[in-house]
Design a protein around this motif. Structure first.
Motif, PDB file in Angstrom:
ATOM      1  N   PRO A   1       0.819  -1.220   0.000  1.00 49.64           N
ATOM      2  CA  PRO A   1       0.000   0.000   0.000  1.00 49.64           C
ATOM      3  C   PRO A   1       0.851   1.268   0.000  1.00 49.64           C
ATOM      4  O   PRO A   1       2.006   1.264   0.419  1.00 49.64           O
ATOM      5  CB  PRO A   1      -0.819  -0.122   1.292  1.00 49.64           C
ATOM      6  N   ILE A   2       0.250   2.336  -0.487  1.00 47.80           N
ATOM      7  CA  ILE A   2       0.888   3.650  -0.534  1.00 47.80           C
ATOM      8  C   ILE A   2       0.074   4.615   0.316  1.00 47.80           C
ATOM      9  O   ILE A   2      -1.162   4.606   0.263  1.00 47.80           O
ATOM     10  CB  ILE A   2       0.963   4.172  -1.985  1.00 47.80           C
ATOM     11  N   ALA A   3       0.759   5.423   1.100  1.00 50.56           N
ATOM     12  CA  ALA A   3       0.067   6.474   1.859  1.00 50.56           C
ATOM     13  C   ALA A   3      -0.405   7.552   0.897  1.00 50.56           C
ATOM     14  O   ALA A   3       0.341   7.961   0.000  1.00 50.56           O
ATOM     15  CB  ALA A   3       1.005   7.070   2.909  1.00 50.56           C
ATOM     16  N   LEU A   4      -1.640   8.000   1.057  1.00 55.02           N
ATOM     17  CA  LEU A   4      -2.218   8.991   0.149  1.00 55.02           C
ATOM     18  C   LEU A   4      -2.594  10.260   0.902  1.00 55.02           C
ATOM     19  O   LEU A   4      -3.318  10.213   1.906  1.00 55.02           O
ATOM     20  CB  LEU A   4      -3.462   8.430  -0.538  1.00 55.02           C
ATOM     21  N   ILE A   5      -2.129  11.385   0.400  1.00 45.35           N
ATOM     22  CA  ILE A   5      -2.524  12.694   0.915  1.00 45.35           C
ATOM     23  C   ILE A   5      -3.304  13.396  -0.186  1.00 45.35           C
ATOM     24  O   ILE A   5      -2.777  13.661  -1.271  1.00 45.35           O
ATOM     25  CB  ILE A   5      -1.301  13.530   1.330  1.00 45.35           C
TER      26      ILE A   5
ATOM     27  N   THR B   1      -3.708  -2.323  -6.057  1.00 40.86           N
ATOM     28  CA  THR B   1      -2.683  -1.338  -5.692  1.00 40.86           C
ATOM     29  C   THR B   1      -3.318  -0.407  -4.652  1.00 40.86           C
ATOM     30  O   THR B   1      -3.743   0.698  -4.985  1.00 40.86           O
ATOM     31  CB  THR B   1      -2.207  -0.551  -6.926  1.00 40.86           C
ATOM     32  N   PRO B   2      -3.422  -0.869  -3.411  1.00 40.51           N
ATOM     33  CA  PRO B   2      -4.210  -0.149  -2.410  1.00 40.51           C
ATOM     34  C   PRO B   2      -3.543   1.122  -1.915  1.00 40.51           C
ATOM     35  O   PRO B   2      -2.318   1.290  -1.998  1.00 40.51           O
ATOM     36  CB  PRO B   2      -4.334  -1.168  -1.267  1.00 40.51           C
ATOM     37  N   VAL B   3      -4.381   2.017  -1.402  1.00 41.69           N
ATOM     38  CA  VAL B   3      -3.896   3.254  -0.787  1.00 41.69           C
ATOM     39  C   VAL B   3      -4.419   3.333   0.636  1.00 41.69           C
ATOM     40  O   VAL B   3      -5.452   2.774   0.974  1.00 41.69           O
ATOM     41  CB  VAL B   3      -4.342   4.507  -1.576  1.00 41.69           C
ATOM     42  N   ARG B   4      -3.671   4.028   1.479  1.00 46.23           N
ATOM     43  CA  ARG B   4      -4.081   4.290   2.860  1.00 46.23           C
ATOM     44  C   ARG B   4      -4.155   5.806   3.042  1.00 46.23           C
ATOM     45  O   ARG B   4      -3.146   6.509   2.890  1.00 46.23           O
ATOM     46  CB  ARG B   4      -3.074   3.705   3.846  1.00 46.23           C
ATOM     47  N   LEU B   5      -5.331   6.302   3.339  1.00 42.93           N
ATOM     48  CA  LEU B   5      -5.524   7.740   3.479  1.00 42.93           C
ATOM     49  C   LEU B   5      -4.821   8.274   4.724  1.00 42.93           C
ATOM     50  O   LEU B   5      -4.951   7.707   5.815  1.00 42.93           O
ATOM     51  CB  LEU B   5      -7.011   8.074   3.555  1.00 42.93           C
TER      52      LEU B   5
END
Length: 350
Positions: free
Chosen positions: A136-140, A170-174
């Motif tokens: 996962p990728i951190a998303l801003i 390809t998940p993101v973490r808010l």
């Protein structure tokens, strides 16, 4: 005797962690959120039945498109999913925003599909599929208002929050909007970005700015990380412009990333190979995490525990796909498979 007893306790703890691996994963690629349903009929019961059937079918189609590549669906001449087939793949559902009248039924579905049923369905049709998720990728999310003012969060963040993108391949973490400072984020301040990575435990941060005007939504951004020397690395996120809302723009960003991940991960040769590995760890908690990473990997069909000590374990794994694909999936799960000159193939924490 005591040493043997301790070794067996560690082995059993590791096996228990492996059995829990599917439940312990935060993100489930077999969940499809945000399926809007709306149907009319002669009576309320028939309207509800029709709406649910349509929603379940749409959810099944979305899931299949998530797990497979367009060219493989075309090559396999994938049939249209029927309502009965969609129902047979379903494990459960939740309904929100429910509205009903005597002739109409509306709502939003969150659908969870049965992984085993989906695998059987796609395998039976001869369609290669990918169920492993990338790291996962951190998303801003930064929303740009029509006045040009930029704010953290806003409608852009809300779209990511309710779109179910944590279930993407390809998940993101808010990242909570109140945990960062706008000026530091838009200027890609290294200290601020490192703080986000340390807080989230993730290696990459995606900063996305979006704006909506007259029914069109535009978005662009960058993915940042740090190399081994601590230098900031940037990867541009392709600009998207869609006729639709923020959720549509979010999908337009996620979909090409999913396609790239699937092309790197898909396995068309179903033959298997065995590999002897040493799992290296410092404590019981790390052993459990590594055991979970290995036993939960979709490309690893079997992981046999051969021996265990207080600092390592010997395993024989049976896997599908190329060795590089197994390495990529394990890395996404927090483990590094690498060949050591002395120890042979090892698995360590990332």
């Amino acid at each position: 005797m005591q040493a043997i007893r301790q070794a067996m306790q560690w082995a059993l703890a590791g096996l228990a962690a492996g059995a829990m691996s599917a439940a312990a994963l935060a993100d489930n690629p077999f969940v499809v959120d945000g399926v809007a349903i709306d149907a009319r009929a002669d009576n309320a019961t028939e309207a509800q039945r029709t709406a649910l059937q349509q929603g379940q079918t749409e959810g099944a189609v979305r899931l299949i498109e998530r797990l497979t590549l367009p060219e493989d669906r075309m090559e396999s001449d994938l049939p249209v999913v029927s309502a009965d087939e969609a129902a047979s793949l379903l494990a459960g559902l939740q309904i929100s925003d429910e509205q009903r009248s005597s002739t109409r039924y509306r709502g939003v579905l969150s659908l969870e599909f049965d992984p085993r049923a989906v695998r059987r369905y796609l395998t039976g049709l001869g369609v290669p599929f990918v169920e492993s998720q990338a790291a996962p990728i951190a998303l801003i999310a930064v929303t740009e208002r029509p006045t040009g003012e930029r704010v953290l969060g806003g409608d852009w963040q809300e779209a990511w929050a309710r779109g179910g993108f944590e279930h993407a391949l390809t998940p993101v973490r808010l990242v909570p909007a109140d945990s960062v400072v706008l000026e530091e984020i838009v200027s890609l301040d290294p200290i601020a970005l490192q703080t986000v990575m340390e807080t989230t435990g993730l290696d990459q941060v995606m900063v996305l700015v979006a704006r909506q005007d007259a029914g069109n939504t535009r978005a662009a951004g960058v993915i940042v990380s740090f190399d081994a020397e601590g230098a900031l690395q940037r990867e541009t996120v392709d600009r998207v412009s869609v006729a639709g809302g923020y959720v549509d723009a979010a999908r337009a960003i996620i979909e090409p990333r999913e396609q790239a991940w699937k092309r790197a991960s898909v396995v068309r040769d179903m033959s298997v190979a065995e590999l002897d590995v040493s799992i290296l760890f410092d404590n019981l908690a790390e052993w459990r995490e590594l055991q979970q990473a290995v036993t939960g990997a979709s490309l690893i069909q079997n992981a046999r525990l051969d021996a265990v000590s207080r600092s390592g374990a010997a395993m024989t794994i049976t896997h599908r796909g190329a060795r590089e694909q197994v390495m990529a999936e394990l890395r996404a799960r927090g483990a590094v498979l690498a060949e050591d000159e002395t120890l042979g193939w090892t698995v360590r924490s990332r």
